[in-house]
Design an enzyme around this catalytic site. Sequence first.
Site, PDB file in Angstrom:
ATOM      1  N   ASP A  89     -57.179 -57.394  17.803  1.00 20.64           N
ATOM      2  CA  ASP A  89     -58.195 -57.852  16.843  1.00 20.64           C
ATOM      3  C   ASP A  89     -57.973 -59.313  16.463  1.00 20.64           C
ATOM      4  O   ASP A  89     -56.840 -59.789  16.406  1.00 20.64           O
ATOM      5  CB  ASP A  89     -58.145 -56.979  15.582  1.00 20.64           C
ATOM      6  CG  ASP A  89     -59.398 -57.159  14.722  1.00 20.64           C
ATOM      7  OD1 ASP A  89     -60.408 -57.689  15.229  1.00 20.64           O
ATOM      8  OD2 ASP A  89     -59.356 -56.791  13.540  1.00 20.64           O
ATOM      9  N   ASN A 146     -68.461 -51.279  20.192  1.00 17.25           N
ATOM     10  CA  ASN A 146     -68.522 -52.704  20.589  1.00 17.25           C
ATOM     11  C   ASN A 146     -69.747 -53.058  21.429  1.00 17.25           C
ATOM     12  O   ASN A 146     -70.058 -54.242  21.612  1.00 17.25           O
ATOM     13  CB  ASN A 146     -67.247 -53.118  21.337  1.00 17.25           C
ATOM     14  CG  ASN A 146     -66.045 -53.274  20.430  1.00 17.25           C
ATOM     15  OD1 ASN A 146     -64.901 -53.083  20.845  1.00 17.25           O
ATOM     16  ND2 ASN A 146     -66.274 -53.622  19.160  1.00 17.25           N
TER      17      ASN A 146
END
Length: 253
Positions: A31, A79
Amino acid sequence: MKLAFWKKKSGGAAGQVDFGHLPRHVAIILDGNGRWAKRRGLPRTAGHKVGAETFRTIATYCRDIGLDYLTVYAFSTENWKRPAEEVDTIMDLLKKYMLEAIDTMERDNVRLRFVGDLSVLSDELKELAARCDAISAKLTGCQCNICLNYGGRAEIVHAAREFAKDCTAGRVKPEDLTEKSFEGYLYTAGVPSPELLIRPGGEQRLSNFLLWQCAYAEFYYTDVLWPDFTVEELHRAFAAYQRRDRRFGGVKQ
Ligand code: FPP
């Protein structure tokens, strides 16, 4: 020999790590790529490119120190909501990574597995993933699991469906199901649960990653963004993990 090297040569957090008692399996949520790029006035995709290089560095190091499993969250079921250009860049990086891995896995003795619902990937990526699987089957080294189109809840629902199919076909009975046998229906069947879960990028949540498998994982959070993540940061995570008191619901004797 390599462990002795690290103990002697590297300062910093390496000195606080007991390399004889590392976790067998480390999971990482990749991340912070987007923020890393934004801070430099670059497109988000630049962050993913550097993030893919960081993954290569960390995976190589994990192999060097003898870790059995490294599992990373590269692309979640959510995503796909990102702009098409960003999704395309991530898929291109994965393709590049797979192509390189096909050439180098045997030499490096690294096993590569793609974990998740791969059915929606392009035929090309599916074929490359299958080739990586076939090469991995012949190898014994560190297993790198790259979670792709992965969601922890979706994985559990998929496993429940597969079990139900086995029941309907008369292969098993509902009352035979145990936690151990259920694990055999997960995408990660045969892989022990991670002892350590690392999340760079400053957030402190699981984000639907390895929900079942992380039941007893120790969490390590850091503000460092994934593209800036280093071996030194990994050492800090190991040192923090080794300071934890893991009781698994019991009490200390
Ligand atoms: C999360 O950062 C990162 C991703 C969704 C993609 C990760 C993919 C790669 C590093 C490329 C391919 C990977 C491998 C293993 C070869 P973010 O974009 O959510 O960052 P932000 O929170 O700063 O916006």
